[in-house]
Structures are given as C-alpha cells and as structure tokens.
Design a protein around this motif. Structure first.
Motif, short mmCIF file in Angstrom:
data_model
loop_
_atom_site.label_atom_id
_atom_site.label_comp_id
_atom_site.label_asym_id
_atom_site.label_seq_id
_atom_site.Cartn_x
_atom_site.Cartn_y
_atom_site.Cartn_z
N SER A 238 -5.66 -2.14 -1.10
CA SER A 238 -5.48 -1.28 -2.27
C SER A 238 -4.23 -0.42 -2.18
O SER A 238 -3.80 0.16 -3.18
N GLU A 239 -3.65 -0.30 -0.97
CA GLU A 239 -2.51 0.60 -0.76
C GLU A 239 -1.29 -0.21 -0.33
O GLU A 239 -1.40 -1.35 0.12
N SER A 240 -0.12 0.41 -0.47
CA SER A 240 1.12 -0.26 -0.08
C SER A 240 1.30 -0.28 1.42
O SER A 240 2.11 -1.05 1.95
N ALA A 241 0.57 0.55 2.14
CA ALA A 241 0.69 0.61 3.60
C ALA A 241 0.28 -0.71 4.22
O ALA A 241 -0.60 -1.41 3.72
N GLU A 242 0.94 -1.06 5.32
CA GLU A 242 0.61 -2.28 6.04
C GLU A 242 -0.56 -2.04 6.99
O GLU A 242 -0.88 -0.91 7.33
N GLY A 246 -3.99 0.08 4.74
CA GLY A 246 -3.92 -0.25 3.32
C GLY A 246 -5.18 -0.90 2.78
O GLY A 246 -5.23 -1.27 1.60
N VAL A 247 -6.22 -1.05 3.63
CA VAL A 247 -7.42 -1.80 3.25
C VAL A 247 -8.53 -0.84 2.84
O VAL A 247 -8.82 0.14 3.54
N SER A 248 -9.16 -1.15 1.71
CA SER A 248 -10.28 -0.35 1.22
C SER A 248 -11.53 -1.21 1.09
O SER A 248 -11.47 -2.44 1.10
N GLY A 297 -8.21 3.33 1.61
CA GLY A 297 -7.43 3.12 2.82
C GLY A 297 -8.21 3.19 4.11
O GLY A 297 -7.65 3.02 5.20
N ARG A 298 -9.50 3.43 4.02
CA ARG A 298 -10.35 3.49 5.22
C ARG A 298 -11.45 2.44 5.17
O ARG A 298 -12.54 2.62 5.69
#
Length: 572
Positions: A238-242, A246-248, A297-298
């Motif tokens: 869901s997020e741009s972070a690698e 970035g996973v929800s 993100g968590r």
C-alpha cells in the motif's frame, strides 16, 4: 461318490485374516493418555463437562469421520470457472463426504468458534486453548486437510479482533465464528506469491485507496488454501516504501454487498501430495474490494499473529498425525501374529513402537504447554507471552519434522498393507509433509526460534519454566539425574551461542535441543499430575537417552527403559 478335489473357500473375519482393523475403535478411549492429559491441564468442572464430547468425537474418529476422510481424500475438490451460460464464476465443488467433515468440525464441535464465542460444546463461556487443541488433536486423527481451513477461520477471527476496526469486527466476527453451518463464512490467508514465499518483503500485490476510503487489490497470489472462503486476510503493498515497510494487511470478502462475487478469480487448484480433500489454488485479484486491517505499512507484523496461530495449529496437527500412526501401530502389533507370537512381544518391534510413542507424546506435551502459555499470554501475562513467542516456532519446527518419521515408521509396522491407499498409513505419510513447509519451512522457523532468543529475550523465561516443571515433576531416576542436568544445561548454552550468530549453521540443531529439553521437562511434570500419566516419566527417560544425551552408535545404551510396560501403559 468321492468328493471333488476342490479346496473349500470361506470368508475370513478381520481377526481371522491376521490383518488388524482399527475401524470401529473409539480413538479417545484407546488412548490411555487422552483423558488424564486433559484433566491435568484444565479445571475439574470443565473436564467433567467436556469429557462426553471427547468420547463422542473419539467414537466418530473411528467410525463415520474416518470413512468420510477416506472418501474425501479419494475425491478431491474441483473448480468450475464458468457457468453453463458462459458467465465467469469461481465455484469449488466439494465432495459430500468433505462437507460432512466440515459440519462436524465447524458446527457439531465448534472448533473454529470456541475461542471467540460461548456456547460450543454447551459451555456458556469461550473455551480455553487446552480444550480446543486437545479436541482438534483428536479430530485430526480422522481428517488432517480440513483442519487447515478450521485453523485459518479461527486465526482470522483472532487477528481481526486484535487489529480490526470495531465496526468491522462487529460486522464480520459473527459470520466467521458462527456454529450455524449455513451462516458460517470460513476464513483463509492469502499471503504467498511467486516472488514472495518466505520472503514476504518481496510482496508485489498492490493496494490502491480510492477517494471514498475503500481499497482495491491487484495482483496474483500463488498458494491460497480454502480459496473460496467467505473472508481472507491478504497482504498487499500500500506504500511506496520498499520491503516490509510498504506492506499492509487487508480483509478480503468473497461477496460484495449486492451479493455478487468480489473482483478476483480462482485460476486453478493445486494438485498436492497430501491434504487432497481440501482445496488450495491460485488467485488473481482484479481490483477486489477489501478493508484495511490495523495500521498502514505494518501488515506483516499484524499478519504474524495469524501466522503464529497457524504455526501452533500445524504443530498440533503433526502431533495428532503421530498419535493416529501410533494407535494404528500399537493395534497392529498387539493383534498380529508372526513366527508364533504377537509382534508386540518382539524386542525390535518394541523399540520401534517406543520411538513412535516418544515423538508422538513429545508433540502432545509441547502442544499443551503452548496452549497453556497462549491462555496466560492473552490474559496479560508478559512472561507467558515470551514463552508463547518461543514455544510456537519450536513446536512448528520439530513436531512437524518428527511427524514425517513417526508416520513412516508406523506405516512400516503395518507392512505391505500400510503402503496401500486402502489403509490410513499412506495418507498419514502424505499429509505429514505439509507441516514442514506451510507457514514457514524448517529453516525459516528454526531461525525464528533464534530471533525469539536474540530479539525478544525468550531464552531465560524458557529455562526458568523448564526448571520449574522439573522441580515439581516426577523424579528423574537417580542414575540419570546428573546426565539430565548436564544435557539440559548444554541445550540452553548451545541455543544461546547459536542465537548470537546470524544464520548460524547450528540453528536447527540448537532448536532441536531446546525442543527436547522442554518436552522432557513437560513429560516429567505431567507424570506427577495424574496417576494415568505416571508412565510419561519413562517417555522422558527415552527423550533424555535417545534425543539429548550423546550416543556411541557402536555401543548399546547402559540404561534401558522397560519398553513392554511402557507400551502397555500407552494403550487403554
């Protein structure tokens, strides 16, 4: 007139044929440890209330459930991807025998619901983990595959209650925790992708938030058991972070509010070695609607709660498989004759049976210890939470590996018939291989044991727990006392050393040593709790001599356990 020289043929009963048959046994009653173990871990009023339900399930395991499991294994589910009118659909056709198994698990015994709502087995409150896992351990002895969806339904409800928005919990929980089979919506977990198996940080499935706050999911999930479940927990980026940041976590409903199917397709079903009764497939998410669960993100940290619950279930199922294999092997050995005597009277057979017994009862002991830790941890006990953190990967790692050997050895006891699919042993061996793969392979889970030590500080609480169990447990034979103290100390020092080195080559060896130390202590504690569990002290001796102590492969053991007495004590 002389009689014709044709030999007369007559049918043989199962006893006359010298091929012992377990169909018709009560698998709870013939297990000498089943009732005493339950009584040792739960209150007396609760034990007296649930005992008739265990006895009834034991009868069903040896009767109709075993028959349904055999038929369901021979008739795996099939997938219909289009209706006869040409419209797309995703319908899994289940054999009626599997549906009967589902009704027994979900409705008659409430295995997925009893931790979340009252009323299961006629008990007003929710039931403790010791009851749930003991009852599931017995159910598994008839049917292994279905217990995966049962576990995921239970685990989904737990994770949703812990992290979900209260309104979402209020809406969904009654559906996944229902004991009405027609109202029940089963649960699933869609996590694995082609690029992201154990490495969840490589998740590629995308989650896009729309203007109205709803989410849509896009991507392929590679291994989805129970793929037509009413609800599934899904990991998506869901997020741009690698990486994991970035996973929800999302809750995916099968059906939309208007009754139509959500926007995903089951592409095909997997042709598996074991658990053939239960469908596993591949899913393509095509803008499927889903609810965000917990903090953005968590996702993996939140999904870990569901994974850990599933890992405990995997260990429980492995223990159940081993007990079924043991019951089969003991029954065969007690009733089959060769070379003029019963198999169980032969020394080499006694050794083989004792080793199956040792592994099976180690699995049950750590299952009950972990269930006890889970109950205390959920009540807010921080020390119990640390025990749970390390016991869960321990049972998943070692019990699941032991099940592969124990079921194989049990197959050998039945001989050639054990290799034939008409008998249960072949299915036990096929199913046993699942536990060491799903929810983390052996390497991944053994490394998790080391993380529990290095990051979560779980080793000292575990050692204190082991010492407490030994202090109040049955006494170790005097001639083994020094050896036991030395081996347990070495096991904990070895684990501490292995945990201090990232990806240590000795990781699996150290995790195995801890497992054996914990189960030895649990067996001694259990032996002191109930008259019917006294012989578990001799099983602890076997663990010490054959799994913890150093051995000379070219010399016999100096100390011998009375195997005939031990095997007799294990059979009611």
């Amino acid at each position: 007139m002389n009689a014709p020289l044709i030999p007369q043929v007559h049918s043989l009963s199962s006893q006359d044929s010298n091929i012992p048959e377990t169909r018709g046994l009560n698998f709870f009653d013939v297990d000498a440890y089943a009732a005493p173990m339950l009584e040792a871990y739960i209150s007396k009023p609760l034990f007296e209330h649930v005992l008739p339900h265990f006895q009834e399930l034991g009868r069903m395991v040896g009767g109709e459930l075993d028959e349904h499991a055999f038929v369901a294994d021979m008739n795996p589910p099939s997938l219909s991807v289009r209706a006869r009118t040409g419209s797309d659909q995703a319908v899994i056709n289940k054999h009626p025998a599997y549906v009967e198994l589902e009704k027994a698990a979900y409705s008659r015994f409430g295995l997925a619901a009893m931790s979340h709502v009252g009323g299961a087995l006629g008990w007003k409150e929710t039931l403790p983990p010791a009851v749930k896992y003991s009852l599931s351990h017995l159910f598994v002895q008839a049917e292994f595959g279905l217990c995966c969806p049962v576990s995921m339904t239970d685990s989904l409800a737990r994770t949703l209650r812990k992290y979900g928005d209260p309104q979402l919990v209020e809406q969904v929980l009654p559906q996944v925790a229902s004991m009405d089979f027609d109202e029940l919506r089963q649960g699933a977990m869609f996590m694995t992708e082609q690029a992201a198996g154990s490495d969840v940080s490589a998740t590629e499935t995308l989650a896009r938030e729309e203007a109205d706050g709803r989410w849509r999911l896009y991507g392929d999930k590679w291994f989805c058991s129970n793929p037509d479940a009413g609800f599934a927990m899904v990991l998506a980026r869901s997020e741009s972070a690698e990486g994991l940041a970035g996973v929800s976590l999302f809750l995916l409903p099968r059906d939309l509010p208007d009754g139509s199917h959500n926007h995903y397709r089951i592409l095909r079903l997997k042709d598996k070695l074991g658990t053939r009764s239960m469908a596993s497939g591949e899913i393509r998410l095509e803008g499927a609607y889903a609810w965000l669960v917990g903090e953005r993100g968590r996702g993996f940290q939140q999904m870990a709660d569901m994974i850990n619950n599933s890992r405990l279930s995997n260990g429980m199922r492995a223990a159940g498989l081993m007990r079924r294999g043991l019951t089969e092997a003991l029954h065969v050995a007690r009733n089959r004759r060769a070379f003029g005597k019963k198999l169980i009277d032969m020394p080499l057979m006694q050794r083989q049976l004792a080793k199956i017994l040792m592994r099976a009862e180690q699995g049950r002991s750590i299952m009950m210890q972990t269930a006890q830790a889970l109950q205390s941890a959920d009540a807010g006990d921080k020390n119990a939470a640390k025990l749970l953190r390390i016991l869960t990967p321990l049972i998943k790692f070692r019990a699941c590996r032991d099940a592969r050997q124990a079921t194989g050895d049990a197959m050998e006891v039945r001989g050639g018939c054990g290799y034939i699919e008409e008998w249960v042993e072949a299915r036990l061996v096929r199913d046993a291989h699942l536990g060491s793969i799903w929810e983390g392979t052996s390497n991944i889970v053994a490394l998790d044991v080391m993380r529990a030590i290095a990051r979560n500080g779980c080793l000292q609480p575990l050692r204190a727990h082991v010492e407490s169990l030994l202090e109040i447990g049955a006494e170790c034979p005097p001639e083994l006392a020094a050896l036991q103290a030395e081996c347990i100390d070495k096991a904990f020092r070895f684990a501490e050393e292995a945990a201090s080195v990232r990806d240590a080559p000795a990781t699996r060896q150290a995790a195995t040593a801890l497992y054996n130390a914990v189960t030895l202590a649990a067996l001694r504690w259990e032996a002191a709790q109930h008259e019917g569990l006294r012989s578990r002290n001799q099983i602890a001796d076997l663990v010490l001599l054959h799994r913890l102590a150093p051995q000379d492969p070219c010399a016999p053991n100096k100390y011998e356990v009375n195997l005939p007495a031990l095997l007799e004590a294990a059979w009611s």
